[in-house]
Write a protein that holds these residues in place. Structure first.
Motif, mmCIF file in Angstrom:
data_model
loop_
_atom_site.group_PDB
_atom_site.id
_atom_site.type_symbol
_atom_site.label_atom_id
_atom_site.label_comp_id
_atom_site.label_asym_id
_atom_site.label_seq_id
_atom_site.Cartn_x
_atom_site.Cartn_y
_atom_site.Cartn_z
ATOM 1 N N GLU A 248 39.930 57.571 45.253
ATOM 2 C CA GLU A 248 41.372 57.865 45.318
ATOM 3 C C GLU A 248 41.790 58.443 46.666
ATOM 4 O O GLU A 248 42.916 58.254 47.118
ATOM 5 N N ASP A 249 40.858 59.110 47.362
ATOM 6 C CA ASP A 249 41.200 59.736 48.638
ATOM 7 C C ASP A 249 41.219 58.729 49.790
ATOM 8 O O ASP A 249 41.585 59.069 50.913
ATOM 9 N N LEU A 250 40.830 57.462 49.516
ATOM 10 C CA LEU A 250 40.711 56.497 50.613
ATOM 11 C C LEU A 250 41.905 55.564 50.727
ATOM 12 O O LEU A 250 41.977 54.760 51.653
ATOM 13 N N SER A 251 42.867 55.671 49.796
ATOM 14 C CA SER A 251 43.846 54.590 49.691
ATOM 15 C C SER A 251 44.696 54.410 50.956
ATOM 16 O O SER A 251 44.897 53.281 51.390
ATOM 17 N N SER A 252 45.149 55.506 51.596
ATOM 18 C CA SER A 252 46.023 55.276 52.764
ATOM 19 C C SER A 252 45.212 54.710 53.938
ATOM 20 O O SER A 252 45.687 53.854 54.690
ATOM 21 N N ARG A 253 43.949 55.135 54.058
ATOM 22 C CA ARG A 253 43.109 54.596 55.129
ATOM 23 C C ARG A 253 42.879 53.089 54.921
ATOM 24 O O ARG A 253 42.905 52.299 55.869
ATOM 25 N N LEU A 268 46.418 49.499 42.801
ATOM 26 C CA LEU A 268 46.672 49.790 41.379
ATOM 27 C C LEU A 268 46.109 51.145 41.017
ATOM 28 O O LEU A 268 45.007 51.506 41.473
ATOM 29 N N LYS A 269 46.835 51.866 40.167
ATOM 30 C CA LYS A 269 46.312 53.164 39.706
ATOM 31 C C LYS A 269 45.476 52.970 38.446
ATOM 32 O O LYS A 269 45.734 52.043 37.663
ATOM 33 N N ASP A 270 44.515 53.873 38.216
ATOM 34 C CA ASP A 270 43.719 53.806 36.986
ATOM 35 C C ASP A 270 44.432 54.554 35.860
ATOM 36 O O ASP A 270 45.547 55.055 36.033
ATOM 37 N N TYR A 271 43.776 54.691 34.685
ATOM 38 C CA TYR A 271 44.448 55.306 33.542
ATOM 39 C C TYR A 271 44.670 56.804 33.743
ATOM 40 O O TYR A 271 45.459 57.420 33.055
ATOM 41 N N ALA A 272 43.975 57.376 34.735
ATOM 42 C CA ALA A 272 44.210 58.784 35.051
ATOM 43 C C ALA A 272 45.316 58.929 36.100
ATOM 44 O O ALA A 272 45.606 60.030 36.553
ATOM 45 N N GLY A 273 45.914 57.798 36.495
ATOM 46 C CA GLY A 273 47.011 57.836 37.464
ATOM 47 C C GLY A 273 46.537 57.924 38.910
ATOM 48 O O GLY A 273 47.325 58.211 39.816
ATOM 49 N N LEU A 274 45.250 57.644 39.158
ATOM 50 C CA LEU A 274 44.715 57.744 40.522
ATOM 51 C C LEU A 274 44.572 56.349 41.144
ATOM 52 O O LEU A 274 44.206 55.402 40.430
ATOM 53 N N PRO A 275 44.844 56.242 42.466
ATOM 54 C CA PRO A 275 44.663 54.934 43.118
ATOM 55 C C PRO A 275 43.224 54.467 42.927
ATOM 56 O O PRO A 275 42.293 55.221 43.223
ATOM 57 N N ARG A 276 43.011 53.259 42.395
ATOM 58 C CA ARG A 276 41.631 52.869 42.045
ATOM 59 C C ARG A 276 41.255 51.463 42.477
ATOM 60 O O ARG A 276 40.116 51.210 42.851
ATOM 61 N N ILE A 277 42.227 50.522 42.415
ATOM 62 C CA ILE A 277 41.874 49.139 42.745
ATOM 63 C C ILE A 277 42.764 48.655 43.889
ATOM 64 O O ILE A 277 43.992 48.682 43.786
ATOM 65 N N ALA A 278 42.105 48.215 44.977
ATOM 66 C CA ALA A 278 42.858 47.643 46.099
ATOM 67 C C ALA A 278 42.737 46.128 46.015
ATOM 68 O O ALA A 278 41.632 45.591 45.908
ATOM 69 N N SER A 279 43.888 45.470 46.045
ATOM 70 C CA SER A 279 43.896 44.017 45.974
ATOM 71 C C SER A 279 44.455 43.499 47.289
ATOM 72 O O SER A 279 45.606 43.769 47.639
#
Ligand SMILES: C[S@@+](CC[C@H](N)C(=O)[O-])C[C@H]1O[C@@H](n2cnc3c(N)ncnc32)[C@H](O)[C@@H]1O
Length: 282
Positions: A248-253, A268-279
């Protein structure tokens, strides 16, 4: 420990064991039930039928042995040797990461976005969880899977044979794309190592049983994702997709790096609301 368990009903043994597990596990009852079902050789759903039986001495001895491993923080999945992922049973051992529920989101994306008869590759397949779950649900797709670890590939191949039957997935050992033949894929999926090595000792103790090579990546967890993005263009067909699980800490990079490499990216965010999948779309 023995007095708390001997001559007891199975339901009581489970209750006592979960008390012992409370300080080290977020899911003490579930852990105790899985271990009990394992020693009884039954599905956990059937445990209720045995609740009021007195536990057999030999079963209890085996149960206590497994419980003491769990009390040393060994993950339940390694103790019983399997983990369910995408409703399929995967064999796991110390050579492979235990598949995580949040990774099911990556499988959802691949299954949804892959066109009919797409060619797909899972880089860093570990137990084979992602590749096998995709092929199981999208048999029309041609699925490849690779890993740098020969021990992981052994587990992945066993899982593929058991779940799908022989020769349904093409496996190969490769450091990222190094040994992948020159060709293009419609979808590249990967759950690469993305944990910052500096925080390794702050992770839950269970995680220390998993292979470090499956978890850690230099440069604050970014280095393998970075290489994947740099090299994916050459292996993606036009309009192809690179779908990566991320920390989750890597999404902006990742967003910044992906646009430098001419990908359009959505996260996409996961079920905990954290950024998890980059497409990333080529
Ligand atoms: C986080 S685990 C993911 C395992 C599995 N795909 C899953 O989601 O459960 C990362 C996997 O990548 C593999 N790996 C690490 N570095 C690699 C590299 N340079 N090239 C290919 N695979 C690599 C590890 O051996 C490990 O199996």
């Amino acid at each position: 420990m023995s007095d708390a368990f001997d001559n007891n009903l199975i339901i009581q043994v489970i209750a006592n064991a979960s008390k012992y597990l409370e300080p080290i596990s977020a899911t003490p009852v579930l852990d105790a039930e899985i271990l009990m079902a394992h020693v009884l050789g039954i599905d956990r759903q059937k445990l209720v039928l045995y609740h009021n039986s007195i536990i057999d001495k030999r079963i209890l001895t085996r149960f206590k042995r497994l419980l003491s491993r769990r009390l040393k923080n060994e993950p339940v999945a390694y103790i019983v040797g399997y983990k369910e992922f995408y409703s399929l049973p995967f064999k796991v051992n110390k050579h492979v990461l235990i598949p995580r529920p949040e990774t099911e989101l990556l499988v959802d994306c691949a299954i949804y976005y892959a066109k009919q008869h797409a060619t797909l590759i899972d880089i860093g397949t570990g137990s084979g969880a992602i590749a096998i779950a995709i092929k199981y649900n999208r048999p029309d797709c041609s699925v490849w899977a690779s890993d740098i670890s020969s021990n992981a590939l052994k587990v992945a191949k066993q899982n593929a044979n058991t779940i799908l039957g022989k020769n349904k997935i093409k496996f190969l050992q490769s450091n990222l794309f190094d040994s992948i033949p020159p060709m293009t894929f419609d979808v590249i999926v990967s759950n690469p190592p993305y944990i910052n090595p500096d925080i390794y000792y702050q992770l839950q103790k269970d995680v220390h049983y998993e292979p470090k090579e499956a978890l850690l990546a230099p440069d604050n967890g970014f280095s393998i994702i970075k290489s994947l993005i740099e090299k994916a263009h050459d292996y993606l067909s036009d309009n192809g997709l690179l779908i990566i699980e991320i920390g989750e800490d890597l999404s902006s990079r990742i967003e910044h790096f992906a646009s430098l490499h001419n990908f359009s990216i959505s996260i996409l965010k996961d079920y905990a609301g954290l950024p998890r999948i980059a497409s990333l779309k080529k």
